[in-house]
Scaffold this active site. Sequence first.
Site, PDB file in Angstrom:
ATOM      1  CB  THR A  15      -1.013   0.068   1.128  1.00  0.00           C
ATOM      2  OG1 THR A  15       0.073  -0.366   2.721  1.00  0.00           O
ATOM      3  CG2 THR A  15      -1.712  -0.910   1.769  1.00  0.00           C
ATOM      4  CB  ALA A  19       2.730  -0.111  -4.120  1.00  0.00           C
ATOM      5  NE  ARG A  47       3.541  -1.011   9.889  1.00  0.00           N
ATOM      6  CZ  ARG A  47       4.024  -0.028  10.354  1.00  0.00           C
ATOM      7  NH1 ARG A  47       5.173  -0.091  11.202  1.00  0.00           N
ATOM      8  NH2 ARG A  47       4.404   1.417   9.715  1.00  0.00           N
ATOM      9  CG  ASP A 177      20.032   0.865 -10.904  1.00  0.00           C
ATOM     10  OD1 ASP A 177      18.968   2.137 -10.656  1.00  0.00           O
ATOM     11  OD2 ASP A 177      21.225   2.032 -10.342  1.00  0.00           O
ATOM     12  CG  HIS A 178      14.348   3.655 -11.013  1.00  0.00           C
ATOM     13  ND1 HIS A 178      14.720   4.329 -10.147  1.00  0.00           N
ATOM     14  CD2 HIS A 178      14.251   4.927 -11.784  1.00  0.00           C
ATOM     15  CE1 HIS A 178      14.951   5.466 -10.135  1.00  0.00           C
ATOM     16  NE2 HIS A 178      14.782   5.824 -10.927  1.00  0.00           N
ATOM     17  CE  LYS A 182      15.631   6.851 -15.354  1.00  0.00           C
ATOM     18  NZ  LYS A 182      14.867   7.474 -15.794  1.00  0.00           N
ATOM     19  CG  HIS A 240      20.832   5.603 -10.036  1.00  0.00           C
ATOM     20  ND1 HIS A 240      19.818   4.492  -9.711  1.00  0.00           N
ATOM     21  CD2 HIS A 240      19.544   6.849  -9.236  1.00  0.00           C
ATOM     22  CE1 HIS A 240      18.820   4.807  -9.148  1.00  0.00           C
ATOM     23  NE2 HIS A 240      18.783   5.897  -8.876  1.00  0.00           N
ATOM     24  CE  LYS A 336      17.396  15.172  -3.529  1.00  0.00           C
ATOM     25  NZ  LYS A 336      16.053  14.698  -5.401  1.00  0.00           N
TER      26      LYS A 336
HETATM   27  P1  NAD Z   1       6.109   4.569   1.804  1.00  0.00           P
HETATM   28  O1  NAD Z   1       6.458   4.663   3.836  1.00  0.00           O
HETATM   29  O2  NAD Z   1       5.067   4.454   0.863  1.00  0.00           O
HETATM   30  O3  NAD Z   1       5.405   2.461   2.406  1.00  0.00           O
HETATM   31  C1  NAD Z   1       6.008   1.692   2.819  1.00  0.00           C
HETATM   32  C2  NAD Z   1       5.063   0.139   2.928  1.00  0.00           C
HETATM   33  O4  NAD Z   1       5.431  -0.228   3.031  1.00  0.00           O
HETATM   34  C3  NAD Z   1       3.461   0.600   3.398  1.00  0.00           C
HETATM   35  O5  NAD Z   1       2.988  -0.375   2.308  1.00  0.00           O
HETATM   36  C4  NAD Z   1       3.411   0.640   4.827  1.00  0.00           C
HETATM   37  O6  NAD Z   1       2.602  -0.098   5.242  1.00  0.00           O
HETATM   38  C5  NAD Z   1       4.378  -0.584   5.041  1.00  0.00           C
HETATM   39  N1  NAD Z   1       4.767  -0.950   5.880  1.00  0.00           N
HETATM   40  C6  NAD Z   1       5.904  -0.809   7.032  1.00  0.00           C
HETATM   41  N2  NAD Z   1       6.597  -1.195   8.291  1.00  0.00           N
HETATM   42  C7  NAD Z   1       5.780  -2.118   7.989  1.00  0.00           C
HETATM   43  C8  NAD Z   1       5.732  -3.606   8.656  1.00  0.00           C
HETATM   44  N3  NAD Z   1       6.089  -3.753  10.015  1.00  0.00           N
HETATM   45  N4  NAD Z   1       4.883  -4.422   8.751  1.00  0.00           N
HETATM   46  C9  NAD Z   1       3.948  -4.549   7.106  1.00  0.00           C
HETATM   47  N5  NAD Z   1       3.749  -3.404   6.280  1.00  0.00           N
HETATM   48  C10 NAD Z   1       4.857  -2.241   6.835  1.00  0.00           C
HETATM   49  O7  NAD Z   1       7.553   3.526   1.305  1.00  0.00           O
HETATM   50  P2  NAD Z   1       7.394   3.811  -0.684  1.00  0.00           P
HETATM   51  O8  NAD Z   1       7.996   5.000  -0.821  1.00  0.00           O
HETATM   52  O9  NAD Z   1       6.445   3.146  -1.557  1.00  0.00           O
HETATM   53  O10 NAD Z   1       9.303   3.277  -0.666  1.00  0.00           O
HETATM   54  C11 NAD Z   1       9.207   1.482  -0.402  1.00  0.00           C
HETATM   55  C12 NAD Z   1      10.342   0.750  -1.006  1.00  0.00           C
HETATM   56  O11 NAD Z   1      10.782   1.561  -2.272  1.00  0.00           O
HETATM   57  C13 NAD Z   1      11.580   1.648  -0.207  1.00  0.00           C
HETATM   58  O12 NAD Z   1      12.120   0.743   0.540  1.00  0.00           O
HETATM   59  C14 NAD Z   1      12.095   2.723  -0.936  1.00  0.00           C
HETATM   60  O13 NAD Z   1      13.597   3.477  -0.369  1.00  0.00           O
HETATM   61  C15 NAD Z   1      12.302   2.344  -2.079  1.00  0.00           C
HETATM   62  N6  NAD Z   1      11.491   3.063  -3.091  1.00  0.00           N
HETATM   63  C16 NAD Z   1      10.789   3.961  -3.460  1.00  0.00           C
HETATM   64  C17 NAD Z   1      10.609   5.386  -4.334  1.00  0.00           C
HETATM   65  C18 NAD Z   1       9.414   5.524  -4.125  1.00  0.00           C
HETATM   66  O14 NAD Z   1       9.793   6.275  -5.611  1.00  0.00           O
HETATM   67  N7  NAD Z   1       9.000   5.895  -3.634  1.00  0.00           N
HETATM   68  C19 NAD Z   1      11.938   4.839  -5.213  1.00  0.00           C
HETATM   69  C20 NAD Z   1      13.011   3.686  -5.372  1.00  0.00           C
HETATM   70  C21 NAD Z   1      12.939   2.929  -3.694  1.00  0.00           C
END
Ligand code: NAD
Length: 490
Positions: A15, A19, A47, A177-178, A182, A240, A336
């Site tokens: 969530t 995602a 959670r 590594d997104h 690309k 990257h 940045k």
């Molecule tokens: P977020 O904080 O939006 O989501 C985290 C998710 O983990 C939530 O669904 C939360 O409910 C769940 N969670 C947290 N603790 C939990 C637990 N104890 N048990 C079960 N679920 C739990 O984070 P995000 O932005 O979606 O990022 C997720 C991962 O992707 C991280 O490792 C982040 O570094 C990486 N990432 C994110 C992005 C981005 O654009 N958001 C880009 C690159 C990498």
Amino acid sequence: MATERTSLFIFFGGTGDLAYRKLYPSMFNLYKKGTLREHFGVIGTSREKLTDQQFQEKVFKSLGVAKTDKEAQKFASHFVYEAHDVTDKAHYQVLKNRADELDKQYKLNGNRIFYLSLAPSFFGTVAGFLKTEGLTDTDGFNRVVIEKPFGRDYDSAHQLNDALSKSFDEKQIFRIDHYLGKEMIQNIEAVRFGNTIVESLWNNRYIDNIQVTLSEKLGVEERASYYDNSGALRDMVQNHIMQIVSLLAMEQPVSFTDVDIRAEKVKALRSLRVYNVAEASTNFVRGQYGAGDSQRAYRDEDNVPHDSNNDTFVAGKLLFDNYRWSGTPFYIRTGKMLADKFTRVDVVFKKPLIDIFSFPQNHNAPLEANVLTMYIEPHAGFSLRLNAKTNGQGFQTEPIDLDYFVDAKDSKATPEPYERLIHDVMKGDGTNFSSWQEVSYAWRFVDQIRKVWDLQQPQFPNYTPGSMGPAAADELIQRDHRQWVYRLNK
Ligand code: NAD
């Protein structure tokens, strides 16, 4: 229609921002193209307390389509949800039962992809329970996808890798590594190894230097608390930039397969000179943005301490100690709040040894270096700068650019990096993921810079928003009698 792939996906952190914003829309694109069709199922878990239906509605909303879109409704119906704390061992049985149900319902042959899109501190715990609680006990493939960051230095990355290795083999682990998803990054290999005129010149005899720039126009936005513990060096260079540089520096792989490509990237990274204290101080500069006209300073951003010494900019010179690159530096920079948002590679060739056009009565400007620019984003393309005769009487030369840009129609059809990467995981192709060896060599290099920085007090802030970083980044390259190909106020 594409070949249909069969798998169950379990999204941990299902969530989260990533995602909804990237992963589910990318999967929907694969669905529309036929890679996903009847034989896939998805369990979202986090959670949050949600019913299957509530989750499906959220997934549907993330796709950004009309409410009546039947295809999207059908796609979302393959999603179910389990509220779950990843540290709660007992709950893995619930997940396992749900996984087995979906396996039967959609005939998934025991193929499972565990996507860890949550805080890195949980990666080891989840991987451990997946194995001990029997979720990986199937006849099909079991693969785990790990989001960045993979550690914050070599030691923590090593620990994390040890934890993952207890449950998964290296070929089952897909470290995202997104940037590797690309289009134009993948094109580096096509351009290098598909063209005699490029590869025959691709060495220190003909290339003077290579420049890699990942420039961001935005500041830290809502990621400040994460970013303040990371900084540009860890957040961008270790992954990257190191990946891009290794694709540019590597030797030709024996074949175009993940095993052979990774072997060459690792070999390149092994010959990257790991700096001692003096070299690190001379060859790397860091920056932090101050206030601009309508922009607050980094230290005044929400969730950033007022005395933060975090780096929002880094520039450096990389040296490969091998036969191909000895004497040809790679300059890199990222930051940045810079002038614009773009990623590009500039390959600067050596000038002709003798400039026969510069005879005194000709008043001709000296010949410029040929430059091959690879535009990675936002507009993908290439440009090759050559010297040519100006039209008309007399004999003057001028640089001209041969350009190719992916047109708007093709660029709309270009798969999102995550779409490509999820597809690769289903195929079991690790080419566009970082191997442990690549990650470990990159950390060893970056750790050395970090170690030296930690000993010194920076003079921050040292650049203004809208610039291309601190003056020291220009001095770094000017010291070598060179300049950045992309620069402001040319
Ligand atoms: P977020 O904080 O939006 O989501 C985290 C998710 O983990 C939530 O669904 C939360 O409910 C769940 N969670 C947290 N603790 C939990 C637990 N104890 N048990 C079960 N679920 C739990 O984070 P995000 O932005 O979606 O990022 C997720 C991962 O992707 C991280 O490792 C982040 O570094 C990486 N990432 C994110 C992005 C981005 O654009 N958001 C880009 C690159 C990498």
